[in-house]
Design a protein around this motif. Sequence first.
Motif, PDB file in Angstrom:
ATOM      1  N   ILE A   1      -7.170 -14.238 -12.619  1.00  0.00           N
ATOM      2  CA  ILE A   1      -7.186 -13.682 -14.011  1.00  0.00           C
ATOM      3  C   ILE A   1      -7.212 -12.227 -13.968  1.00  0.00           C
ATOM      4  CG2 ILE A   1      -8.725 -13.515 -16.035  1.00  0.00           C
ATOM      5  CD1 ILE A   1      -9.669 -16.205 -15.197  1.00  0.00           C
ATOM      6  N   SER A   2      -6.390 -11.492 -15.125  1.00  0.00           N
ATOM      7  CA  SER A   2      -6.287 -10.251 -15.007  1.00  0.00           C
ATOM      8  C   SER A   2      -7.473  -9.684 -15.550  1.00  0.00           C
ATOM      9  CB  SER A   2      -5.341  -9.877 -15.957  1.00  0.00           C
ATOM     10  OG  SER A   2      -5.265  -8.554 -16.207  1.00  0.00           O
ATOM     11  N   PRO A   3      -8.030  -8.489 -14.843  1.00  0.00           N
ATOM     12  CA  PRO A   3      -9.389  -8.064 -15.538  1.00  0.00           C
ATOM     13  C   PRO A   3      -9.022  -7.523 -16.992  1.00  0.00           C
ATOM     14  CG  PRO A   3      -8.822  -7.209 -13.477  1.00  0.00           C
ATOM     15  CD  PRO A   3      -7.621  -8.003 -13.735  1.00  0.00           C
ATOM     16  N   ALA A   4      -7.713  -6.987 -17.489  1.00  0.00           N
ATOM     17  CA  ALA A   4      -7.603  -6.792 -18.850  1.00  0.00           C
ATOM     18  C   ALA A   4      -7.748  -7.849 -19.434  1.00  0.00           C
ATOM     19  CB  ALA A   4      -5.989  -6.172 -18.724  1.00  0.00           C
ATOM     20  N   GLU A   5      -7.387  -9.224 -19.095  1.00  0.00           N
ATOM     21  CA  GLU A   5      -7.623 -10.438 -19.895  1.00  0.00           C
ATOM     22  C   GLU A   5      -9.206 -10.712 -19.928  1.00  0.00           C
ATOM     23  OE1 GLU A   5      -6.603 -15.377 -19.576  1.00  0.00           O
ATOM     24  OE2 GLU A   5      -5.531 -13.724 -18.488  1.00  0.00           O
ATOM     25  N   PHE A   6      -9.834 -10.788 -18.925  1.00  0.00           N
ATOM     26  CA  PHE A   6     -11.273 -11.119 -18.706  1.00  0.00           C
ATOM     27  C   PHE A   6     -12.153 -10.105 -19.661  1.00  0.00           C
ATOM     28  CE2 PHE A   6     -15.614 -11.648 -17.255  1.00  0.00           C
ATOM     29  CZ  PHE A   6     -15.762 -12.960 -17.531  1.00  0.00           C
TER      30      PHE A   6
ATOM     31  N   ASP B   1       0.938  -1.404   0.040  1.00  0.00           N
ATOM     32  CA  ASP B   1      -0.039  -0.103   0.053  1.00  0.00           C
ATOM     33  C   ASP B   1       0.806   1.199  -0.177  1.00  0.00           C
ATOM     34  OD1 ASP B   1      -2.293  -1.590  -0.186  1.00  0.00           O
ATOM     35  OD2 ASP B   1      -2.786  -1.192   2.058  1.00  0.00           O
ATOM     36  N   ALA B   2       2.155   1.138   0.387  1.00  0.00           N
ATOM     37  CA  ALA B   2       2.833   2.252   0.342  1.00  0.00           C
ATOM     38  C   ALA B   2       3.266   2.814  -1.268  1.00  0.00           C
ATOM     39  CB  ALA B   2       4.334   2.164   1.086  1.00  0.00           C
ATOM     40  N   GLY B   3       3.331   1.955  -1.936  1.00  0.00           N
ATOM     41  CA  GLY B   3       3.627   2.052  -3.283  1.00  0.00           C
ATOM     42  C   GLY B   3       2.205   2.418  -4.172  1.00  0.00           C
ATOM     43  N   TYR B   4       1.206   1.775  -3.778  1.00  0.00           N
ATOM     44  CA  TYR B   4      -0.091   2.060  -4.529  1.00  0.00           C
ATOM     45  C   TYR B   4      -1.335   1.602  -3.641  1.00  0.00           C
ATOM     46  CZ  TYR B   4      -1.541  -2.332  -6.597  1.00  0.00           C
ATOM     47  OH  TYR B   4      -1.811  -3.415  -6.913  1.00  0.00           O
ATOM     48  N   LEU B   5      -2.176   2.348  -3.598  1.00  0.00           N
ATOM     49  CA  LEU B   5      -3.297   2.091  -2.838  1.00  0.00           C
ATOM     50  C   LEU B   5      -4.752   1.905  -3.580  1.00  0.00           C
ATOM     51  CD1 LEU B   5      -4.323   1.458   0.127  1.00  0.00           C
ATOM     52  CD2 LEU B   5      -4.911   3.828   0.286  1.00  0.00           C
ATOM     53  N   LYS B   6      -5.436   0.930  -3.353  1.00  0.00           N
ATOM     54  CA  LYS B   6      -6.811   1.157  -4.031  1.00  0.00           C
ATOM     55  C   LYS B   6      -7.811   0.585  -2.970  1.00  0.00           C
ATOM     56  CE  LYS B   6      -5.446  -3.678  -6.083  1.00  0.00           C
ATOM     57  NZ  LYS B   6      -4.390  -3.754  -5.473  1.00  0.00           N
ATOM     58  N   ASP B   7      -9.042   0.862  -3.265  1.00  0.00           N
ATOM     59  CA  ASP B   7     -10.062   0.602  -2.635  1.00  0.00           C
ATOM     60  C   ASP B   7     -10.111  -1.013  -1.930  1.00  0.00           C
ATOM     61  OD1 ASP B   7     -13.094   1.750  -1.428  1.00  0.00           O
ATOM     62  OD2 ASP B   7     -13.137  -0.339  -2.112  1.00  0.00           O
ATOM     63  N   PRO B   8     -10.235  -1.404  -0.855  1.00  0.00           N
ATOM     64  CA  PRO B   8     -10.309  -2.836  -0.479  1.00  0.00           C
ATOM     65  C   PRO B   8     -11.582  -3.648  -0.982  1.00  0.00           C
ATOM     66  CG  PRO B   8     -11.005  -1.498   1.397  1.00  0.00           C
ATOM     67  CD  PRO B   8     -10.765  -0.540   0.225  1.00  0.00           C
ATOM     68  N   VAL B   9     -12.368  -3.188  -1.944  1.00  0.00           N
ATOM     69  CA  VAL B   9     -13.646  -3.827  -2.424  1.00  0.00           C
ATOM     70  C   VAL B   9     -13.181  -5.299  -2.968  1.00  0.00           C
ATOM     71  CG1 VAL B   9     -13.473  -2.706  -4.753  1.00  0.00           C
ATOM     72  CG2 VAL B   9     -15.497  -3.780  -3.426  1.00  0.00           C
ATOM     73  N   THR B  10     -11.871  -5.182  -3.814  1.00  0.00           N
ATOM     74  CA  THR B  10     -11.545  -6.315  -4.633  1.00  0.00           C
ATOM     75  C   THR B  10     -10.437  -7.381  -3.681  1.00  0.00           C
ATOM     76  OG1 THR B  10      -9.662  -5.383  -5.664  1.00  0.00           O
ATOM     77  CG2 THR B  10     -11.879  -5.624  -6.820  1.00  0.00           C
TER      78      THR B  10
ATOM     79  N   ALA C   1      -0.178  -4.488 -11.845  1.00  0.00           N
ATOM     80  CA  ALA C   1      -1.167  -3.780 -11.028  1.00  0.00           C
ATOM     81  C   ALA C   1      -2.220  -2.917 -11.669  1.00  0.00           C
ATOM     82  CB  ALA C   1      -0.442  -2.921  -9.848  1.00  0.00           C
ATOM     83  N   LEU C   2      -1.909  -2.318 -12.626  1.00  0.00           N
ATOM     84  CA  LEU C   2      -2.912  -1.501 -13.358  1.00  0.00           C
ATOM     85  C   LEU C   2      -4.250  -1.767 -13.623  1.00  0.00           C
ATOM     86  CD1 LEU C   2      -2.970   1.573 -13.722  1.00  0.00           C
ATOM     87  CD2 LEU C   2      -2.509   1.309 -15.955  1.00  0.00           C
ATOM     88  N   PRO C   3      -4.418  -3.051 -14.339  1.00  0.00           N
ATOM     89  CA  PRO C   3      -5.658  -3.624 -14.691  1.00  0.00           C
ATOM     90  C   PRO C   3      -6.692  -3.635 -13.534  1.00  0.00           C
ATOM     91  CG  PRO C   3      -3.972  -4.660 -16.026  1.00  0.00           C
ATOM     92  CD  PRO C   3      -3.226  -3.948 -14.946  1.00  0.00           C
ATOM     93  N   MET C   4      -6.094  -4.549 -12.354  1.00  0.00           N
ATOM     94  CA  MET C   4      -6.900  -4.417 -11.238  1.00  0.00           C
ATOM     95  C   MET C   4      -7.152  -3.263 -10.484  1.00  0.00           C
ATOM     96  SD  MET C   4      -8.537  -6.611  -9.082  1.00  0.00           S
ATOM     97  CE  MET C   4      -8.069  -8.199  -9.498  1.00  0.00           C
ATOM     98  N   TYR C   5      -6.352  -2.352 -10.283  1.00  0.00           N
ATOM     99  CA  TYR C   5      -6.370  -0.976  -9.943  1.00  0.00           C
ATOM    100  C   TYR C   5      -7.584  -0.132 -10.546  1.00  0.00           C
ATOM    101  CZ  TYR C   5      -5.223   3.960  -8.747  1.00  0.00           C
ATOM    102  OH  TYR C   5      -5.490   5.137  -8.359  1.00  0.00           O
ATOM    103  N   GLU C   6      -7.456  -0.473 -11.925  1.00  0.00           N
ATOM    104  CA  GLU C   6      -8.609   0.248 -12.397  1.00  0.00           C
ATOM    105  C   GLU C   6     -10.017  -0.430 -12.335  1.00  0.00           C
ATOM    106  OE1 GLU C   6      -7.094   0.239 -16.612  1.00  0.00           O
ATOM    107  OE2 GLU C   6      -6.149   2.351 -16.365  1.00  0.00           O
TER     108      GLU C   6
END
Length: 159
Positions: free
Chosen positions: A137-142, A40-49, A92-97
């Motif tokens: 599975i990456s969201p970018a792939e699915f 989380d120090a490097g990037y933070l996203k909502d805990p919903v996933t 990380a970016l696909p899951m972040y988005e």
Amino acid sequence: QIPELANRIRAARREAPFAGAALPNFFRKLYGAGWVLVGDAGYLKDPVTAQGITDAFLDAERCAAALDEIFRGASSFDEAMNALQRTRDEHALPMYEFTCQLAALEPPDDGMQQLLAAIQGNQQLMDAFAQTYAGTISPAEFFAPENMNAIIAASKGVR
């Protein structure tokens, strides 16, 4: 679809106010002179996933491998850290988005509604959809347009 549950929900009453928290989703530069960020120090996203701890472990593992390259003299600090930054961001970016989209708590758009209707009842596709939340599975792939179009076309009997 579950009458017993529907009856219980209709008869329920709220015992306390809803509470929530908005988190500042962000990406930071991963390293600097003498320091490296993981988790989380490097990037933070909502805990919903629920991907935070998994990301922290992946970051720490990749960081350790990069530091090993540096200490063995196989890479300079900047080379190893630049590669680490690229790898982290690409992963990380696909899951972040995806997470930011889910955390908005907006109703699904037309495309998502079509996708959900198309996967309903198909266990393999429902599992793959759930795996996007699990990060296997990456969201970018699915959610790639060609995959979504194929799923929707198959549900309509189109090849």
